[in-house]
Enzyme design. Structure first.
Site, PDB file in Angstrom:
ATOM      1  N   ARG A  72      25.518  55.226  50.221  1.00  0.00           N
ATOM      2  CA  ARG A  72      24.721  54.138  50.797  1.00  0.00           C
ATOM      3  C   ARG A  72      25.541  53.344  51.819  1.00  0.00           C
ATOM      4  O   ARG A  72      25.023  52.942  52.861  1.00  0.00           O
ATOM      5  CB  ARG A  72      24.208  53.221  49.676  1.00  0.00           C
ATOM      6  CG  ARG A  72      23.094  53.876  48.870  1.00  0.00           C
ATOM      7  CD  ARG A  72      22.955  53.276  47.473  1.00  0.00           C
ATOM      8  NE  ARG A  72      22.403  51.943  47.459  1.00  0.00           N
ATOM      9  CZ  ARG A  72      22.502  51.118  46.414  1.00  0.00           C
ATOM     10  NH1 ARG A  72      23.127  51.504  45.313  1.00  0.00           N
ATOM     11  NH2 ARG A  72      21.959  49.935  46.462  1.00  0.00           N
TER      12      ARG A  72
ATOM     13  N   LYS B 190      20.765  40.420  50.034  1.00  0.00           N
ATOM     14  CA  LYS B 190      19.536  40.272  50.825  1.00  0.00           C
ATOM     15  C   LYS B 190      18.338  39.945  49.923  1.00  0.00           C
ATOM     16  O   LYS B 190      17.560  39.043  50.215  1.00  0.00           O
ATOM     17  CB  LYS B 190      19.238  41.567  51.608  1.00  0.00           C
ATOM     18  CG  LYS B 190      20.345  41.995  52.562  1.00  0.00           C
ATOM     19  CD  LYS B 190      19.954  43.210  53.389  1.00  0.00           C
ATOM     20  CE  LYS B 190      19.746  44.488  52.605  1.00  0.00           C
ATOM     21  NZ  LYS B 190      20.956  45.040  51.976  1.00  0.00           N
TER      22      LYS B 190
ATOM     23  N   ARG C  19      19.384  49.782  38.452  1.00  0.00           N
ATOM     24  CA  ARG C  19      18.866  50.790  39.370  1.00  0.00           C
ATOM     25  C   ARG C  19      19.653  52.090  39.241  1.00  0.00           C
ATOM     26  O   ARG C  19      20.871  52.076  39.083  1.00  0.00           O
ATOM     27  CB  ARG C  19      18.977  50.276  40.812  1.00  0.00           C
ATOM     28  CG  ARG C  19      17.846  49.352  41.172  1.00  0.00           C
ATOM     29  CD  ARG C  19      18.054  48.679  42.485  1.00  0.00           C
ATOM     30  NE  ARG C  19      18.514  49.556  43.563  1.00  0.00           N
ATOM     31  CZ  ARG C  19      18.583  49.162  44.826  1.00  0.00           C
ATOM     32  NH1 ARG C  19      18.232  47.936  45.162  1.00  0.00           N
ATOM     33  NH2 ARG C  19      19.017  49.985  45.751  1.00  0.00           N
TER      34      ARG C  19
ATOM     35  N   ARG D  64      25.158  44.863  38.522  1.00  0.00           N
ATOM     36  CA  ARG D  64      23.856  44.263  38.823  1.00  0.00           C
ATOM     37  C   ARG D  64      22.746  44.746  37.902  1.00  0.00           C
ATOM     38  O   ARG D  64      22.673  45.915  37.552  1.00  0.00           O
ATOM     39  CB  ARG D  64      23.519  44.644  40.273  1.00  0.00           C
ATOM     40  CG  ARG D  64      22.134  44.295  40.728  1.00  0.00           C
ATOM     41  CD  ARG D  64      22.048  44.292  42.223  1.00  0.00           C
ATOM     42  NE  ARG D  64      21.821  45.605  42.805  1.00  0.00           N
ATOM     43  CZ  ARG D  64      21.521  45.792  44.086  1.00  0.00           C
ATOM     44  NH1 ARG D  64      21.469  44.764  44.914  1.00  0.00           N
ATOM     45  NH2 ARG D  64      21.325  46.994  44.553  1.00  0.00           N
TER      46      ARG D  64
ATOM     47  N   ARG E 249      16.593  49.958  59.274  1.00  0.00           N
ATOM     48  CA  ARG E 249      17.903  50.491  58.909  1.00  0.00           C
ATOM     49  C   ARG E 249      18.412  51.493  59.930  1.00  0.00           C
ATOM     50  O   ARG E 249      19.520  52.016  59.775  1.00  0.00           O
ATOM     51  CB  ARG E 249      17.807  51.192  57.555  1.00  0.00           C
ATOM     52  CG  ARG E 249      18.302  50.373  56.353  1.00  0.00           C
ATOM     53  CD  ARG E 249      17.985  51.180  55.113  1.00  0.00           C
ATOM     54  NE  ARG E 249      18.774  50.942  53.956  1.00  0.00           N
ATOM     55  CZ  ARG E 249      18.404  50.152  52.936  1.00  0.00           C
ATOM     56  NH1 ARG E 249      17.316  49.448  52.994  1.00  0.00           N
ATOM     57  NH2 ARG E 249      19.161  50.084  51.867  1.00  0.00           N
TER      58      ARG E 249
HETATM   59  P1  AMP Z   1      17.422  49.018  48.927  1.00  0.00           P
HETATM   60  O1  AMP Z   1      16.633  48.523  47.761  1.00  0.00           O
HETATM   61  O2  AMP Z   1      17.102  48.284  50.201  1.00  0.00           O
HETATM   62  O3  AMP Z   1      18.897  49.082  48.640  1.00  0.00           O
HETATM   63  O4  AMP Z   1      16.947  50.529  49.183  1.00  0.00           O
HETATM   64  C1  AMP Z   1      17.114  51.527  48.196  1.00  0.00           C
HETATM   65  C2  AMP Z   1      17.006  52.901  48.833  1.00  0.00           C
HETATM   66  O5  AMP Z   1      15.692  53.070  49.437  1.00  0.00           O
HETATM   67  C3  AMP Z   1      17.971  53.178  49.980  1.00  0.00           C
HETATM   68  O6  AMP Z   1      19.243  53.614  49.518  1.00  0.00           O
HETATM   69  C4  AMP Z   1      17.228  54.271  50.755  1.00  0.00           C
HETATM   70  O7  AMP Z   1      17.310  55.513  50.070  1.00  0.00           O
HETATM   71  C5  AMP Z   1      15.786  53.795  50.658  1.00  0.00           C
HETATM   72  N1  AMP Z   1      15.426  52.871  51.757  1.00  0.00           N
HETATM   73  C6  AMP Z   1      15.110  51.559  51.637  1.00  0.00           C
HETATM   74  N2  AMP Z   1      14.802  51.024  52.831  1.00  0.00           N
HETATM   75  C7  AMP Z   1      14.929  52.030  53.734  1.00  0.00           C
HETATM   76  C8  AMP Z   1      14.781  52.111  55.152  1.00  0.00           C
HETATM   77  N3  AMP Z   1      14.426  51.041  55.879  1.00  0.00           N
HETATM   78  N4  AMP Z   1      15.001  53.320  55.741  1.00  0.00           N
HETATM   79  C9  AMP Z   1      15.336  54.400  55.022  1.00  0.00           C
HETATM   80  N5  AMP Z   1      15.528  54.394  53.685  1.00  0.00           N
HETATM   81  C10 AMP Z   1      15.322  53.223  53.041  1.00  0.00           C
END
Ligand code: AMP
Length: 215
Positions: A172, A13, A161, A126, A87
């Site tokens: 996740r 994404k 990360r 990554r 989400r």
């Molecule tokens: P991402 O970079 O999108 O993979 O997000 C990293 C982490 O941030 C996720 O594993 C969640 O802990 C938190 N997170 C990101 N976006 C959301 C969302 N829309 N709702 C809840 N938690 C989120």
């Protein structure tokens, strides 16, 4: 045009959102990026976020909806790309209401479909450039030998990360299937869903997304 990129962690994404920013002058709204910034702020809230995110659980709807609300009222763009948001069904309802209150519409939801086994491989390999966020992969797109980011030229500032490990990834993925995947049906029913093969090459996925947006 305002769109959502929907897919599990590692679906690509962020990579695709960056391409749309570069080629279509759209604005990427990544709740993951916003939360990582808040996490690094050193506040009490930052510490709570760090724990939740390192485990791979979702942050509360209230927090992420608040972050998006701020951005939507602050920025007027040629189009938003929602990356990693919504989400949950509650976030999806909130986004619909927020867009309506801003006089905007949500035009398309692109589901990036991928195979679970491939995700583990992608995520554990990554890294990203600390300067511009360009994504690298140990196998398919290694960090250049001279240590300079191919996108912004910054030297030796590549980050992994904290949640890109197998254990957090399992949490996740579980969060994705339990809480986020119902959005596929939600947007299908609203006649907004387009599906692309997220396992194809970066360029092929770029082409499929362009086809979906322009078709
Ligand atoms: P991402 O970079 O999108 O993979 O997000 C990293 C982490 O941030 C996720 O594993 C969640 O802990 C938190 N997170 C990101 N976006 C959301 C969302 N829309 N709702 C809840 N938690 C989120």
């Amino acid at each position: 045009m305002n769109i959502i990129l929907l897919g599990p962690p590692g679906a690509g994404k962020g990579t695709q959102a960056r391409h749309l920013v570069d080629t279509r002058n759209m604005v990427q709204l990544s709740t993951g990026d916003m939360l990582r910034e808040a996490k690094d702020s050193g506040t009490d809230m930052g510490k709570i976020l760090a724990d939740v995110m390192a485990r791979g659980d979702l942050v509360t709807d209230q927090i992420v909806i608040g972050l998006i609300r701020e951005k939507l009222s602050g920025e007027k763009a040629g189009g938003f790309i929602f990356d990693g948001f919504p989400r949950t069904l509650e976030q999806a309802d909130a986004l619909g209401a927020l867009m309506a209150s801003e006089g905007q519409t949500l035009d398309q939801v692109i589901e990036m479909r991928v195979d679970d086994a491939a995700l583990v491989e992608r995520i554990t390999a990554r890294s990203t450039c600390g300067g511009c966020g360009e994504v690298y992969n140990d196998k398919t797109k290694p960090i250049p030998a001279d240590g300079k980011c191919t996108n912004c030229g910054k030297e030796n500032d590549f980050k992994r990360r904290a949640d890109d490990n197998e254990e957090s990834l399992k949490t996740r993925l579980m969060a994705y299937y339990k809480q986020t995947s119902p959005l596929i049906g939600y947007y299908y029913a609203k006649d907004m869903l387009k599906v692309v093969d997220g396992l194809a090459s970066i360029e092929e996925v770029q082409g499929s997304i362009a086809g979906a947006l322009d078709g």
